[in-house]
Each structure stands twice: as structure tokens, then as C-alpha cells.
Write a protein that holds these residues in place. Sequence first.
Motif, PDB file in Angstrom:
ATOM      1  N   ASP A  34      69.389  25.469 -47.012  1.00 45.38           N
ATOM      2  CA  ASP A  34      68.908  25.422 -45.639  1.00 45.38           C
ATOM      3  C   ASP A  34      69.581  24.277 -44.876  1.00 45.38           C
ATOM      4  O   ASP A  34      70.056  24.450 -43.766  1.00 45.38           O
ATOM      5  N   ILE A  35      69.644  23.130 -45.485  1.00 48.51           N
ATOM      6  CA  ILE A  35      70.238  21.966 -44.837  1.00 48.51           C
ATOM      7  C   ILE A  35      71.712  22.220 -44.542  1.00 48.51           C
ATOM      8  O   ILE A  35      72.208  21.942 -43.457  1.00 48.51           O
ATOM      9  N   CYS A  36      72.408  22.799 -45.501  1.00 50.35           N
ATOM     10  CA  CYS A  36      73.839  23.040 -45.319  1.00 50.35           C
ATOM     11  C   CYS A  36      74.106  24.138 -44.295  1.00 50.35           C
ATOM     12  O   CYS A  36      75.124  24.114 -43.616  1.00 50.35           O
ATOM     13  N   ASN A  37      73.185  25.102 -44.161  1.00 50.76           N
ATOM     14  CA  ASN A  37      73.416  26.205 -43.225  1.00 50.76           C
ATOM     15  C   ASN A  37      73.027  25.859 -41.794  1.00 50.76           C
ATOM     16  O   ASN A  37      73.593  26.374 -40.854  1.00 50.76           O
ATOM     17  N   GLY A  38      72.042  24.995 -41.669  1.00 50.05           N
ATOM     18  CA  GLY A  38      71.473  24.732 -40.346  1.00 50.05           C
ATOM     19  C   GLY A  38      72.370  23.950 -39.409  1.00 50.05           C
ATOM     20  O   GLY A  38      72.278  24.064 -38.201  1.00 50.05           O
ATOM     21  N   VAL A  39      73.239  23.124 -39.955  1.00 52.77           N
ATOM     22  CA  VAL A  39      74.045  22.244 -39.101  1.00 52.77           C
ATOM     23  C   VAL A  39      75.526  22.339 -39.480  1.00 52.77           C
ATOM     24  O   VAL A  39      75.885  23.009 -40.427  1.00 52.77           O
ATOM     25  N   GLU A  40      76.344  21.640 -38.734  1.00 52.34           N
ATOM     26  CA  GLU A  40      77.781  21.574 -39.034  1.00 52.34           C
ATOM     27  C   GLU A  40      77.968  20.965 -40.423  1.00 52.34           C
ATOM     28  O   GLU A  40      77.086  20.272 -40.930  1.00 52.34           O
ATOM     29  N   ASP A  41      79.126  21.195 -40.999  1.00 49.45           N
ATOM     30  CA  ASP A  41      79.382  20.689 -42.347  1.00 49.45           C
ATOM     31  C   ASP A  41      79.563  19.182 -42.418  1.00 49.45           C
ATOM     32  O   ASP A  41      79.578  18.591 -43.483  1.00 49.45           O
ATOM     33  N   SER A  42      79.756  18.574 -41.272  1.00 43.75           N
ATOM     34  CA  SER A  42      79.866  17.117 -41.268  1.00 43.75           C
ATOM     35  C   SER A  42      79.335  16.638 -39.916  1.00 43.75           C
ATOM     36  O   SER A  42      78.776  17.432 -39.169  1.00 43.75           O
ATOM     37  N   GLY A  43      79.531  15.387 -39.625  1.00 41.84           N
ATOM     38  CA  GLY A  43      79.047  14.880 -38.337  1.00 41.84           C
ATOM     39  C   GLY A  43      77.711  14.196 -38.493  1.00 41.84           C
ATOM     40  O   GLY A  43      77.057  14.325 -39.523  1.00 41.84           O
ATOM     41  N   PRO A  44      77.300  13.475 -37.441  1.00 42.97           N
ATOM     42  CA  PRO A  44      76.083  12.649 -37.520  1.00 42.97           C
ATOM     43  C   PRO A  44      74.821  13.417 -37.913  1.00 42.97           C
ATOM     44  O   PRO A  44      74.042  12.947 -38.730  1.00 42.97           O
ATOM     45  N   GLU A  45      74.640  14.622 -37.344  1.00 43.61           N
ATOM     46  CA  GLU A  45      73.401  15.356 -37.620  1.00 43.61           C
ATOM     47  C   GLU A  45      73.309  15.713 -39.105  1.00 43.61           C
ATOM     48  O   GLU A  45      72.265  15.592 -39.741  1.00 43.61           O
ATOM     49  N   PHE A  46      74.454  16.155 -39.638  1.00 42.81           N
ATOM     50  CA  PHE A  46      74.519  16.523 -41.053  1.00 42.81           C
ATOM     51  C   PHE A  46      74.212  15.311 -41.930  1.00 42.81           C
ATOM     52  O   PHE A  46      73.407  15.375 -42.864  1.00 42.81           O
ATOM     53  N   VAL A  47      74.839  14.181 -41.602  1.00 41.73           N
ATOM     54  CA  VAL A  47      74.667  12.959 -42.405  1.00 41.73           C
ATOM     55  C   VAL A  47      73.204  12.510 -42.386  1.00 41.73           C
ATOM     56  O   VAL A  47      72.619  12.198 -43.421  1.00 41.73           O
ATOM     57  N   VAL A  48      72.606  12.534 -41.202  1.00 45.22           N
ATOM     58  CA  VAL A  48      71.208  12.091 -41.082  1.00 45.22           C
ATOM     59  C   VAL A  48      70.287  12.987 -41.902  1.00 45.22           C
ATOM     60  O   VAL A  48      69.436  12.514 -42.654  1.00 45.22           O
ATOM     61  N   LYS A  49      70.490  14.316 -41.788  1.00 47.18           N
ATOM     62  CA  LYS A  49      69.641  15.268 -42.514  1.00 47.18           C
ATOM     63  C   LYS A  49      69.772  15.077 -44.020  1.00 47.18           C
ATOM     64  O   LYS A  49      68.785  15.014 -44.738  1.00 47.18           O
ATOM     65  N   CYS A  50      71.020  15.016 -44.470  1.00 43.67           N
ATOM     66  CA  CYS A  50      71.269  14.888 -45.911  1.00 43.67           C
ATOM     67  C   CYS A  50      70.757  13.552 -46.433  1.00 43.67           C
ATOM     68  O   CYS A  50      70.139  13.494 -47.488  1.00 43.67           O
ATOM     69  N   PHE A  51      71.018  12.496 -45.679  1.00 45.69           N
ATOM     70  CA  PHE A  51      70.593  11.168 -46.125  1.00 45.69           C
ATOM     71  C   PHE A  51      69.078  11.116 -46.272  1.00 45.69           C
ATOM     72  O   PHE A  51      68.545  10.664 -47.285  1.00 45.69           O
ATOM     73  N   SER A  52      68.395  11.634 -45.269  1.00 41.53           N
ATOM     74  CA  SER A  52      66.938  11.591 -45.292  1.00 41.53           C
ATOM     75  C   SER A  52      66.387  12.431 -46.452  1.00 41.53           C
ATOM     76  O   SER A  52      65.433  12.040 -47.123  1.00 41.53           O
ATOM     77  N   ASP A  53      67.008  13.575 -46.697  1.00 44.20           N
ATOM     78  CA  ASP A  53      66.576  14.445 -47.800  1.00 44.20           C
ATOM     79  C   ASP A  53      66.812  13.772 -49.153  1.00 44.20           C
ATOM     80  O   ASP A  53      65.933  13.751 -50.017  1.00 44.20           O
ATOM     81  N   LEU A  54      68.003  13.197 -49.315  1.00 45.90           N
ATOM     82  CA  LEU A  54      68.343  12.547 -50.585  1.00 45.90           C
ATOM     83  C   LEU A  54      67.495  11.297 -50.821  1.00 45.90           C
ATOM     84  O   LEU A  54      67.103  11.006 -51.947  1.00 45.90           O
ATOM     85  N   ARG A  55      67.208  10.580 -49.726  1.00 50.50           N
ATOM     86  CA  ARG A  55      66.381   9.376 -49.872  1.00 50.50           C
ATOM     87  C   ARG A  55      64.988   9.751 -50.371  1.00 50.50           C
ATOM     88  O   ARG A  55      64.421   9.091 -51.234  1.00 50.50           O
TER      89      ARG A  55
END
Length: 185
Positions: free
Chosen positions: A111-132
Amino acid sequence: MSSIYTTNIFQKFQGEILRIPSCNAVHIQQEGDKSTYLVKQLVMKTNGEKRLKDYRVIWNGSDKVSCICGLFGFNGYLCRHAMVVLFVVGVYEIPSHYILKRWTRDAKIVDICNGVEDSGPEFVVKCFSDLRADSIKLAEEGSISKERYKATKAFLKDALIKVTSMNKVPVTVPKKNSKEANLVT
Ligand SMILES: [Zn+2]
């Protein structure tokens, strides 16, 4: 359901739940275990005019419900009409086969990978928050005992090596005589 579905899907699913009060199910036919209901939904037109729209819903008497609107087939979650019928027949939990794996939190990584661009600030924020969130959970579980701590530390060391090598970033492996290495060996 909010604890099972991902946020995106839950919001859409919630839209169905919120419209349940606009529906009324009338039992119209019985063939053996199979019950057919006519669900009348109050629909508001854009000009404010109200009208009733009919949806035929079939309940198989045990665990299957199907609605003519076909929302489940298209979107993968049950429509308001089918849920009204489940309620009427006394099923207060959605049968598990109507909760598609791809919409659940277990499939959140997709879901996270499909919802946003493959890189860029939005992707980084989403992934970082999920991984944290996952890391905190891991730290909580891993700090309960010495054995868990050692295992967690070893997993993290391996994971870090694997992940950093994927981007061809130089990997720093802890020295054998370092404090960390002593704790995991
Ligand atoms: Zn429907």
C-alpha cells in the motif's frame, strides 16, 4: 475494521458504513437456505430530489452474501447493501473471505509503495514513519530479556548490512572487539 484495513481502504469502507442507515432490506424470496432481499436505498440526486433505488442481495444461509451492485468485485470490500443484509440475518462480523489480504495492514508495505511516488519527500516520510513504528515495536519486544536482546541485535546488524548493500553504500561492520559485537556473539 480500522485495525484490519489500511487507512485508505478503511476510509472508503467507512463511506459504505455511513450510508447503511439510508438502506432498508426487505425479504422477498426463500429457496432452501438461499434468501433473497431487496435493499431499498434512499438516493439523493444532485438537485436535492430523493428517490429509492433497489438492489437485489442474496444470502446463502451460512457465509456468502452477494449484491447486484458488484462493489465487492470492483473494489474488494463489501457494499452497504450486503452489510445491511448481514445485519438482518444476524451476522455481526464480516466473514473473513470478504476481507481481502491486499487491503489489510499485513499488506501495508504494498500500500505504501503504491500510494505515492517511488521517491521524494512524501515517500520518505511515509516509509520512515512506518519503519520507525516497526522499530519501536521491535525494541519493546527485544528488550524484555537478554536472549531477546541478543537475537534482536543480531537481526538488526544483518538487516542493516543487507539494506545498505542494496544501494551500494559502503557498509560499516562493527569490529569484533566493539561493545555491540560483544553483545550479539
Ligand atoms: Zn451493493
